[in-house]
Scaffold this active site. Structure first.
Site, mmCIF file in Angstrom:
data_model
loop_
_atom_site.group_PDB
_atom_site.id
_atom_site.type_symbol
_atom_site.label_atom_id
_atom_site.label_comp_id
_atom_site.label_asym_id
_atom_site.label_seq_id
_atom_site.Cartn_x
_atom_site.Cartn_y
_atom_site.Cartn_z
ATOM 1 N N ASN A 11 4.815 4.038 19.238
ATOM 2 C CA ASN A 11 5.384 4.165 17.899
ATOM 3 C C ASN A 11 4.457 4.931 16.965
ATOM 4 O OD1 ASN A 11 7.573 2.532 18.646
ATOM 5 N ND2 ASN A 11 6.415 0.677 18.190
ATOM 6 N N HIS A 12 5.004 5.462 15.903
ATOM 7 C CA HIS A 12 4.221 5.999 14.795
ATOM 8 C C HIS A 12 4.566 5.152 13.578
ATOM 9 C CE1 HIS A 12 3.642 10.310 16.600
ATOM 10 N NE2 HIS A 12 3.503 9.350 17.505
ATOM 11 N N THR A 13 3.556 4.749 12.814
ATOM 12 C CA THR A 13 3.799 3.845 11.708
ATOM 13 C C THR A 13 4.774 4.428 10.690
ATOM 14 O OG1 THR A 13 2.778 2.551 9.948
ATOM 15 C CG2 THR A 13 1.779 4.690 10.437
ATOM 16 N N LEU A 14 5.619 3.559 10.170
ATOM 17 C CA LEU A 14 6.554 3.962 9.117
ATOM 18 C C LEU A 14 5.978 3.722 7.727
ATOM 19 C CD1 LEU A 14 9.946 2.699 10.619
ATOM 20 C CD2 LEU A 14 8.845 4.943 10.830
ATOM 21 N N THR A 60 4.771 11.579 9.674
ATOM 22 C CA THR A 60 5.045 11.059 11.014
ATOM 23 C C THR A 60 3.861 11.295 11.947
ATOM 24 O OG1 THR A 60 6.040 13.146 11.759
ATOM 25 C CG2 THR A 60 7.508 11.506 10.746
#
Length: 216
Positions: A83-86, A91
């Site tokens: 995942n990539h942090t929101l 992004t």
């Protein structure tokens, strides 16, 4: 014929199907007895490398798979680091490239949102090329359809499919499911399971309930 406990291959002349427990060395991957994995593309013994992805020790996440599960070729368990942090306005995972951007190495996990480990119950069937995401719990007796993407929990004895996964139907009525979860036949001694093999394989629920249930 009983297969020796240290033999990963439960079928004679079949090197595509393994008892997965015997192929795992990573302490953060726990697999129950008799769970099988089939792979007709790659070496099934390389399950941890090819099927458990983005599973980095820095997160302390665990993959726990119960007993008597059936995992089809290409099923993937996708962990948090994918995942990539929101929380970020970008992004791009800047914390991973701490050297390039003069950031603190200890903050590398800020590049993603940690959703935790993956828990798969007992007697679960995971279909061809299904994807299970981090933080998911799949209940006992559930069935995950081919190429399904599981983003949330799946209740026990539920058939789930689609992208993202949605419940299709329960395998049995609520009373039967409750009794099966109390019986927990997968925890019985091997000889007790063998004695009740006819009832299990034929779907004779009444006969299984009438059996002498071993003490836990």
């Amino acid at each position: 014929m009983t297969i020796p406990a240290d033999n990963p291959y439960p079928r004679t002349n079949d090197r595509e199907t393994i008892y997965l427990k015997n192929a795992i060395t990573d302490p953060d991957i726990v697999v129950g007895d008799y769970t099988i994995y089939n792979d007709f593309v790659r070496d099934p013994a390389e399950f941890a490398k090819n099927n458990v992805l983005y599973h980095y020790p820095v997160n302390h996440d665990r993959l726990v798979i119960g007993k008597f599960c059936s995992i089809a070729c290409g099923a993937k368990f996708l962990f948090t680091s994918a995942n990539h942090t929101l929380r970020s306005l970008a992004t791009y995972p800047f914390p991973i490239f701490f050297e390039e951007w003069d950031l603190e190495k200890k903050n590398v996990t800020e590049a993603w949102d940690n959703k935790g480990g993956i828990l798969v119950g007992n007697d679960v069937w995971i279909g061809y090329e299904a994807v299970i995401l981090s933080g998911v719990t799949i209940g006992d007796g559930a069935i995950i359809g081919a190429r399904t993407v599981v983003t949330g929990d799946v209740p026990p004895y539920t058939i789930a499919g689609g992208v993202p996964a949605k419940p299709i139907r329960r395998r049995f009525d609520a009373q039967t499911i409750s009794k099966l979860q109390k019986l927990r036949w997968w925890d019985w001694p091997r000889d007790a399971i063998a004695r009740q093999m006819g009832a299990i394989c034929s779907g004779d629920f009444d006969a299984l309930c009438a059996a002498d249930i071993p003490l836990a």
